[in-house]
Design a protein around this motif. Structure first.
Motif: not given
Length: 445
Positions: A1-3, A339-340, A363-364, A371-375
């Motif tokens: 998630m962005s700041a 692409n995230a 990575l940030e 923000w949904r990628d647990s890796r």
């Protein structure tokens, strides 16, 4: 998630905490892959537009589960089990599933069930909602539904189980959507044929889709009438055929035995898909030379395809070739800079190469886009720890555990982060959100 992300709706976090205290924990794994998600987005785009939804606002995400199901938990995502994707035999069937779930969004079914809370916008909320979906699918959602809906009534025992009226409404809307999109609506019948007759089975033996999307003979007959009334079949869509075949081929190559994949390469609809599948299978057999030969041949056929470079980067990185992986991921990034998942792969390679500053930045950026990628959260925690920033490492770990529905562990790391981060900062607020959810869950045990 962005700041800059907004704080979550307090009510949703309360619900999240209560859900997790009411339902036995079961991990829900999201299968994040840039290529597969792009292919599914291409298949979904005409359907979503015809439904009045924005393809850029509704994502299609794969749940790594071989059972058959598809569901929504908010207005911004459609979740489809990998088992269902592999079971369906045509792009029109998969598009029918997407159209049906989109109908549940546009008809307001999920909004009413969530009390008009629009979406799961944080790791804690999304993790709780996914735990809820799993609880319903495995028959452990009775207590969950009562908590979510403010009652223990048996009439409200399935949080995600749509009523027959909702199913009928979604059937009508989805067929109209497919017709507007120029897609053969008979794919909807293909989906229902898979589940035909399961209503006679006990709940434990039914596929999860049957429990969240009740099918009756009357409903099936009505659906057959809707399809018949739609008229002649729509025109062929070669692009949809390609992306459907490619998504299933890659998913199958990663989930099925390598030898199974290699024996069926001649059945692939195109040479590049066959080579991509071979590259995955050879990689899973730890045969790096032949894996690279196959993926390089695929790239030669589609030199501007970022997802083939992404796969090559993954093969190199998992073969402990971090330096070459960075070069290949960088090529993928040039072709798909926003692409995230590609950003995540590049950051992971930079981390493996010991480039901690570059990895943190990449990575940030990946987390800011998705923000949904647990890796990504796992890799961020490692990168921050290597950089000596224990507060941010704990915040990322808290977010990862929350996304997985492990609120007790998330609370421990959130507490640690709150003691180390500047009070009131964006990371501090994210950690506080997780701790709030963890504390509510503990109180309601």
């Amino acid at each position: 998630m962005s700041a800059a992300a907004a704080r979550p709706l307090a009510a949703l976090l309360i619900a999240a905490a209560l859900i997790l205290s009411a339902v036995p924990a079961r991990a829900v794994t999201l299968l994040r892959d840039a290529d597969i998600e792009y292919a599914l987005a291409e298949l979904a785009a005409p359907v979503l537009r015809a439904a009045g939804l924005s393809p850029s606002q509704v994502g299609i995400i794969v749940v790594d589960d071989n059972s058959l199901n598809a569901f929504i938990i908010d207005t911004q995502n459609i979740f489809i089990h990998s088992g269902l994707i592999l079971k369906l035999e045509s792009p029109e069937a998969l598009q029918a599933v997407i159209a049906h779930e989109a109908a549940h969004i546009t008809n307001g079914h999920i909004a009413r069930r969530l009390g008009n809370m629009r979406s799961a916008r944080t790791a804690a909320a999304l993790g709780a909602a996914l735990a809820a979906a799993t609880g319903v699918a495995t028959g452990s959602g009775d207590a969950l539904a009562g908590v979510m809906l403010g009652t223990q009534s048996a009439a409200m025992r399935n949080f995600l189980a749509h009523t027959r009226a909702e199913e009928s409404s979604a059937d009508i809307s989805s067929i109209r959507t497919l017709v507007r999109a120029g897609i053969d609506p008979s794919g909807a019948l293909e989906v229902q044929e898979i589940f035909r007759g399961q209503e006679a089975l006990s709940a434990r033996r039914q596929d999860p889709y049957m429990q969240t999307h009740p099918l009756t003979r009357d409903r099936l007959r009505a659906l057959q009438g809707l399809v018949a009334a739609a008229g002649a079949k729509a025109a062929d869509h070669p692009e949809a055929d390609y992306w459907y075949a490619r998504s299933r081929a890659k998913l199958s190559a990663f989930l099925r035995a390598p030898n199974w994949t290699l024996r069926r390469l001649d059945r692939a609809p195109s040479r590049d898909i066959a080579l991509m599948s071979e590259a995955v299978a050879r990689h899973r057999q730890s045969d790096l030379p032949r894996a690279l030969k196959a993926i390089d041949a695929a790239i030669a056929l589609r030199p501007r395809d970022p997802f083939l470079y992404d796969l090559k980067g993954e093969i190199l990185l998992e073969s402990r070739r971090a330096g070459p992986a960075i070069q290949v991921y960088s090529q993928a990034r040039q072709l798909a800079p926003r692409n995230a998942q590609i950003l995540a792969g590049l950051g992971r390679a930079q981390l493996a190469a010991g480039q901690y500053g570059a990895a943190l930045k990449t990575l940030e950026e990946a987390r800011g886009r998705d923000w949904r990628d647990s890796r990504v959260l796992r890799d961020l925690a490692v990168a921050y720890a290597k950089a000596g920033n224990a507060g941010m490492a704990s915040e990322a770990t808290a977010q990862r555990y929350a996304l997985q529905g492990r609120l007790e562990d998330a609370g421990i790391h959130a507490t640690r982060a709150l003691g180390l981060l500047p009070r009131g900062s964006a990371p501090w607020r994210r950690a506080q959100d997780v701790l709030d959810a963890a504390q509510r869950a503990e109180k309601n045990r």
